[in-house]
Design an enzyme around this catalytic site. Structure first.
Site, PDB file in Angstrom:
ATOM      1  N   GLY A  60       0.834  -1.199   0.000  1.00 53.64           N
ATOM      2  CA  GLY A  60       0.000   0.000   0.000  1.00 53.64           C
ATOM      3  C   GLY A  60       0.864   1.242   0.000  1.00 53.64           C
ATOM      4  O   GLY A  60       0.506   2.255  -0.580  1.00 53.64           O
ATOM      5  N   ASN A 108      -8.570   4.333   4.691  1.00 48.85           N
ATOM      6  CA  ASN A 108      -8.391   4.472   3.250  1.00 48.85           C
ATOM      7  C   ASN A 108      -9.447   3.669   2.513  1.00 48.85           C
ATOM      8  O   ASN A 108      -9.915   2.629   2.970  1.00 48.85           O
ATOM      9  CB  ASN A 108      -6.970   4.058   2.841  1.00 48.85           C
ATOM     10  CG  ASN A 108      -6.858   2.596   2.453  1.00 48.85           C
ATOM     11  OD1 ASN A 108      -7.180   2.212   1.330  1.00 48.85           O
ATOM     12  ND2 ASN A 108      -6.429   1.753   3.393  1.00 48.85           N
ATOM     13  N   PHE A 112      -7.372  -0.122  -4.929  1.00 48.13           N
ATOM     14  CA  PHE A 112      -6.370  -0.724  -5.826  1.00 48.13           C
ATOM     15  C   PHE A 112      -5.981   0.199  -6.985  1.00 48.13           C
ATOM     16  O   PHE A 112      -5.955  -0.215  -8.151  1.00 48.13           O
ATOM     17  CB  PHE A 112      -6.848  -2.074  -6.394  1.00 48.13           C
ATOM     18  CG  PHE A 112      -6.864  -3.222  -5.409  1.00 48.13           C
ATOM     19  CD1 PHE A 112      -6.261  -3.131  -4.164  1.00 48.13           C
ATOM     20  CD2 PHE A 112      -7.480  -4.425  -5.748  1.00 48.13           C
ATOM     21  CE1 PHE A 112      -6.278  -4.203  -3.269  1.00 48.13           C
ATOM     22  CE2 PHE A 112      -7.504  -5.503  -4.864  1.00 48.13           C
ATOM     23  CZ  PHE A 112      -6.903  -5.375  -3.634  1.00 48.13           C
ATOM     24  N   ASN A 135       2.488  -8.188  -3.874  1.00 47.91           N
ATOM     25  CA  ASN A 135       1.116  -8.408  -3.407  1.00 47.91           C
ATOM     26  C   ASN A 135       0.200  -8.283  -4.616  1.00 47.91           C
ATOM     27  O   ASN A 135       0.145  -7.234  -5.266  1.00 47.91           O
ATOM     28  CB  ASN A 135       0.805  -7.354  -2.333  1.00 47.91           C
ATOM     29  CG  ASN A 135      -0.582  -7.488  -1.756  1.00 47.91           C
ATOM     30  OD1 ASN A 135      -1.567  -7.438  -2.488  1.00 47.91           O
ATOM     31  ND2 ASN A 135      -0.677  -7.633  -0.444  1.00 47.91           N
ATOM     32  N   ASN A 166      -3.892 -11.210  -2.110  1.00 46.55           N
ATOM     33  CA  ASN A 166      -4.657 -10.292  -1.263  1.00 46.55           C
ATOM     34  C   ASN A 166      -6.153 -10.438  -1.528  1.00 46.55           C
ATOM     35  O   ASN A 166      -6.659  -9.932  -2.522  1.00 46.55           O
ATOM     36  CB  ASN A 166      -4.190  -8.854  -1.522  1.00 46.55           C
ATOM     37  CG  ASN A 166      -4.982  -7.839  -0.716  1.00 46.55           C
ATOM     38  OD1 ASN A 166      -5.683  -8.193   0.227  1.00 46.55           O
ATOM     39  ND2 ASN A 166      -4.870  -6.578  -1.091  1.00 46.55           N
ATOM     40  N   SER A 169      -8.829  -6.775   0.852  1.00 45.58           N
ATOM     41  CA  SER A 169      -9.102  -5.346   0.761  1.00 45.58           C
ATOM     42  C   SER A 169     -10.599  -5.119   0.883  1.00 45.58           C
ATOM     43  O   SER A 169     -11.386  -5.780   0.205  1.00 45.58           O
ATOM     44  CB  SER A 169      -8.631  -4.778  -0.577  1.00 45.58           C
ATOM     45  OG  SER A 169      -9.177  -3.474  -0.728  1.00 45.58           O
ATOM     46  N   ASN A 171     -12.022  -2.506  -0.116  1.00 44.93           N
ATOM     47  CA  ASN A 171     -12.366  -1.417  -1.034  1.00 44.93           C
ATOM     48  C   ASN A 171     -12.641  -1.853  -2.470  1.00 44.93           C
ATOM     49  O   ASN A 171     -12.854  -1.029  -3.334  1.00 44.93           O
ATOM     50  CB  ASN A 171     -11.264  -0.361  -1.005  1.00 44.93           C
ATOM     51  CG  ASN A 171     -11.079   0.182   0.397  1.00 44.93           C
ATOM     52  OD1 ASN A 171     -12.049   0.513   1.065  1.00 44.93           O
ATOM     53  ND2 ASN A 171      -9.841   0.242   0.861  1.00 44.93           N
ATOM     54  N   THR A 172     -12.588  -3.164  -2.719  1.00 50.02           N
ATOM     55  CA  THR A 172     -13.040  -3.699  -3.995  1.00 50.02           C
ATOM     56  C   THR A 172     -14.270  -4.538  -3.667  1.00 50.02           C
ATOM     57  O   THR A 172     -14.147  -5.578  -3.015  1.00 50.02           O
ATOM     58  CB  THR A 172     -11.936  -4.559  -4.657  1.00 50.02           C
ATOM     59  OG1 THR A 172     -10.830  -3.707  -4.983  1.00 50.02           O
ATOM     60  CG2 THR A 172     -12.441  -5.239  -5.926  1.00 50.02           C
ATOM     61  N   LYS A 207      -3.301 -13.082   2.322  1.00 49.25           N
ATOM     62  CA  LYS A 207      -3.519 -11.962   3.258  1.00 49.25           C
ATOM     63  C   LYS A 207      -4.990 -11.840   3.586  1.00 49.25           C
ATOM     64  O   LYS A 207      -5.827 -11.664   2.697  1.00 49.25           O
ATOM     65  CB  LYS A 207      -3.002 -10.653   2.665  1.00 49.25           C
ATOM     66  CG  LYS A 207      -3.154  -9.490   3.652  1.00 49.25           C
ATOM     67  CD  LYS A 207      -2.354  -8.291   3.224  1.00 49.25           C
ATOM     68  CE  LYS A 207      -2.549  -7.120   4.159  1.00 49.25           C
ATOM     69  NZ  LYS A 207      -1.744  -5.961   3.788  1.00 49.25           N
ATOM     70  N   ASN A 236      -5.112  -7.327   7.060  1.00 46.95           N
ATOM     71  CA  ASN A 236      -5.425  -6.089   6.352  1.00 46.95           C
ATOM     72  C   ASN A 236      -6.123  -5.077   7.282  1.00 46.95           C
ATOM     73  O   ASN A 236      -6.182  -5.281   8.490  1.00 46.95           O
ATOM     74  CB  ASN A 236      -6.289  -6.424   5.139  1.00 46.95           C
ATOM     75  CG  ASN A 236      -5.931  -5.587   3.934  1.00 46.95           C
ATOM     76  OD1 ASN A 236      -5.815  -4.364   4.048  1.00 46.95           O
ATOM     77  ND2 ASN A 236      -5.768  -6.208   2.784  1.00 46.95           N
ATOM     78  N   GLY A 287      -1.289  -2.009  13.201  1.00 45.77           N
ATOM     79  CA  GLY A 287      -1.144  -1.154  14.375  1.00 45.77           C
ATOM     80  C   GLY A 287       0.239  -1.055  14.981  1.00 45.77           C
ATOM     81  O   GLY A 287       0.403  -0.450  16.043  1.00 45.77           O
TER      82      GLY A 287
HETATM   83  C1  LIG Z   1      -3.257   3.932   2.429  1.00 44.26           C
HETATM   84  C2  LIG Z   1      -3.199   2.449   2.576  1.00 44.26           C
HETATM   85  C3  LIG Z   1      -3.192   1.663   1.446  1.00 44.26           C
HETATM   86  C4  LIG Z   1      -3.126   0.277   1.563  1.00 44.26           C
HETATM   87  N1  LIG Z   1      -3.086  -0.478   0.432  1.00 44.26           N
HETATM   88  C5  LIG Z   1      -2.953  -1.831   0.534  1.00 44.26           C
HETATM   89  C6  LIG Z   1      -2.850  -2.634  -0.615  1.00 44.26           C
HETATM   90  O1  LIG Z   1      -2.840  -2.145  -1.750  1.00 44.26           O
HETATM   91  N2  LIG Z   1      -2.749  -3.980  -0.446  1.00 44.26           N
HETATM   92  C7  LIG Z   1      -2.737  -4.570   0.792  1.00 44.26           C
HETATM   93  O2  LIG Z   1      -2.627  -5.795   0.894  1.00 44.26           O
HETATM   94  N3  LIG Z   1      -2.813  -3.822   1.909  1.00 44.26           N
HETATM   95  C8  LIG Z   1      -2.930  -2.472   1.812  1.00 44.26           C
HETATM   96  N4  LIG Z   1      -3.005  -1.719   2.949  1.00 44.26           N
HETATM   97  C9  LIG Z   1      -3.026  -2.389   4.269  1.00 44.26           C
HETATM   98  C10 LIG Z   1      -1.639  -2.467   4.899  1.00 44.26           C
HETATM   99  O3  LIG Z   1      -0.757  -3.217   4.106  1.00 44.26           O
HETATM  100  C11 LIG Z   1      -1.721  -3.097   6.311  1.00 44.26           C
HETATM  101  O4  LIG Z   1      -2.142  -4.438   6.186  1.00 44.26           O
HETATM  102  C12 LIG Z   1      -2.669  -2.374   7.240  1.00 44.26           C
HETATM  103  O5  LIG Z   1      -2.644  -0.979   7.016  1.00 44.26           O
HETATM  104  C13 LIG Z   1      -2.358  -2.647   8.714  1.00 44.26           C
HETATM  105  O6  LIG Z   1      -1.072  -2.202   9.061  1.00 44.26           O
HETATM  106  P1  LIG Z   1      -0.783  -0.762   9.724  1.00 44.26           P
HETATM  107  O7  LIG Z   1      -1.745  -0.619  10.869  1.00 44.26           O
HETATM  108  O8  LIG Z   1       0.648  -0.807  10.175  1.00 44.26           O
HETATM  109  O9  LIG Z   1      -1.000   0.233   8.663  1.00 44.26           O
HETATM  110  C14 LIG Z   1      -3.071  -0.324   2.855  1.00 44.26           C
HETATM  111  C15 LIG Z   1      -3.074   0.491   3.989  1.00 44.26           C
HETATM  112  C16 LIG Z   1      -3.132   1.853   3.871  1.00 44.26           C
HETATM  113  C17 LIG Z   1      -3.122   2.699   5.114  1.00 44.26           C
END
Ligand SMILES: Cc1cc2nc3c(=O)[nH]c(=O)nc-3n(C[C@H](O)[C@H](O)[C@H](O)COP(=O)(O)O)c2cc1C
Length: 345
Positions: A60, A108, A112, A135, A166, A169, A171-172, A207, A236, A287
């Site tokens: 991400g 967010n 994708f 990913n 993955n 998500s 968001n899809t 994931k 995620n 987190g």
């Molecule tokens: C802005 C944003 C975009 C993300 N895009 C993806 C993504 O494209 N694919 C994915 O597997 N996870 C995506 N994630 C999830 C992160 O990889 C992670 O699993 C999640 O944010 C939890 O970790 P964190 O609390 O340290 O951010 C995204 C997270 C954020 C904040």
């Protein structure tokens, strides 16, 4: 104030997505932090991959594989790029990224957005030192979503050190339906079949979302073992909203990440550890903002961890701090290596 502090402050006042773009540009130009030579080594093996330390960059951040080398140089033990879909995709309309500063959290609903497999592959081919995973995901309007994962795997096989499928998500629309039941079995079966036809080896992870019932955790773990997946990434972003969020953005639609996700994702990680009974490698994400958080994920069963959201608030120097704190905690508790702490209750 160092130049990095000034840049970090400037990035905080920009719109979050513009700030992110600016950060990627600076990193791609070679302007970024460098890990100190005396940072503690914390070697660990993750599904056969030798990592110099267990603290990874979550996907991400570098969706298009533009800055993997720079993030490895900043001290991450491994970097996961993506999510990449076969065709380029614009994602959801902006605004779609929100900083919940008071909560050290992010929401967010990017959807994708990415440059597609061909440009991703060209970027990934640039030389870098260290472990870089891909990913992979499905285009929103794909007629055969599972086919998109197979396409990604085949196109990037030999270029990425490992793969993450993955299916989590939020968001899809409909994507998370691939996490359970017949859809999961079909997905895993087709991935396993494609892998069997490819020369060479690379670990494959699934994931998942942290929003799972315990029986779903057990079902996913058994399916992963049966189809010879190497591990699970837990996990995620969450669709849940803890009642104590303070930021004005807390009602935005999308996935929540950052500090409020730590307890939930670590609990589900522990459930996967119990269900897997040593048969799967686990990556803990959700987190992490300190060495103590990373340590808690290891003890819950993760062989390695990933983070993203807290970088937004702390800057890339966070990775060095986490490594130092983690080394101190391992030593204080008498663990001779990272592996000794994995799953140690
Ligand atoms: C802005 C944003 C975009 C993300 N895009 C993806 C993504 O494209 N694919 C994915 O597997 N996870 C995506 N994630 C999830 C992160 O990889 C992670 O699993 C999640 O944010 C939890 O970790 P964190 O609390 O340290 O951010 C995204 C997270 C954020 C904040």
């Amino acid at each position: 104030m160092t130049l990095h502090d000034i840049a970090a402050h400037a990035l905080q006042v920009l719109d979050p997505e513009d700030a992110h773009r600016a950060t990627i540009r600076l990193l791609a130009m070679g302007i970024g932090p460098r890990a100190a030579a005396d940072d503690p080594p914390l070697p660990v093996t993750l599904a056969g991959l030798a990592l110099p330390n267990p603290v990874g960059l979550a996907p991400g951040f570098d969706k298009n594989a533009e800055v993997a080398g720079a993030m490895l140089a900043a001290g991450f033990g491994f970097v996961e790029c993506g999510t990449v879909t076969p065709l380029p995709q614009a994602g959801n309309p902006r605004p779609r990224l929100f900083r919940l500063t008071e909560d050290h959290a992010v929401i967010n609903r990017m959807g994708f957005n990415n440059v597609g497999l061909e440009r991703f592959a060209a970027n990934l081919a640039r030389p870098h030192r260290g472990v870089v995973g891909a990913n992979i995901g499905a285009n929103k309007d794909a007629a055969d979503r599972i086919g998109d994962y197979v396409t990604g795997l085949k196109r990037l096989w030999g270029s990425a050190d490992y793969f993450t499928v993955n299916v989590s998500s939020p968001n899809t629309p409909g994507l998370r339906a691939l996490q359970t039941g017949a859809a999961l079995a079909e997905l895993m079966g087709r991935i396993a079949e494609a892998r069997a036809g490819l020369a060479g080896a690379a670990p494959i992870f699934l994931k998942v979302a942290p929003d799972l019932e315990e029986r779903e955790v057990e079902e996913i773990a058994e399916a992963a073992v049966q189809h010879r997946f190497d591990g699970i990434v837990v996990g995620n972003t969450t669709l849940s909203r803890p009642a104590d969020l303070a930021s004005r953005w807390r009602g935005e639609a999308g996935g929540l990440s950052g500090t409020p996700l730590m307890a939930l994702s670590t609990r589900v990680l522990g459930q996967f550890h119990a269900a897997a009974r040593g048969r799967l490698a686990l990556i803990g994400a959700g987190g992490i903002g300190s060495g103590a958080d990373a340590y808690a994920k290891l003890r819950a069963g993760a062989s390695a961890v990933q983070l993203y959201s807290n970088l937004v608030f702390e800057g890339p120097g966070l990775v060095t701090r986490i490594r130092r704190e983690l080394a101190a905690r391992l030593k204080a508790d008498g663990f001779g290596s990272v592996a000794d702490a994995v799953g140690a209750r």
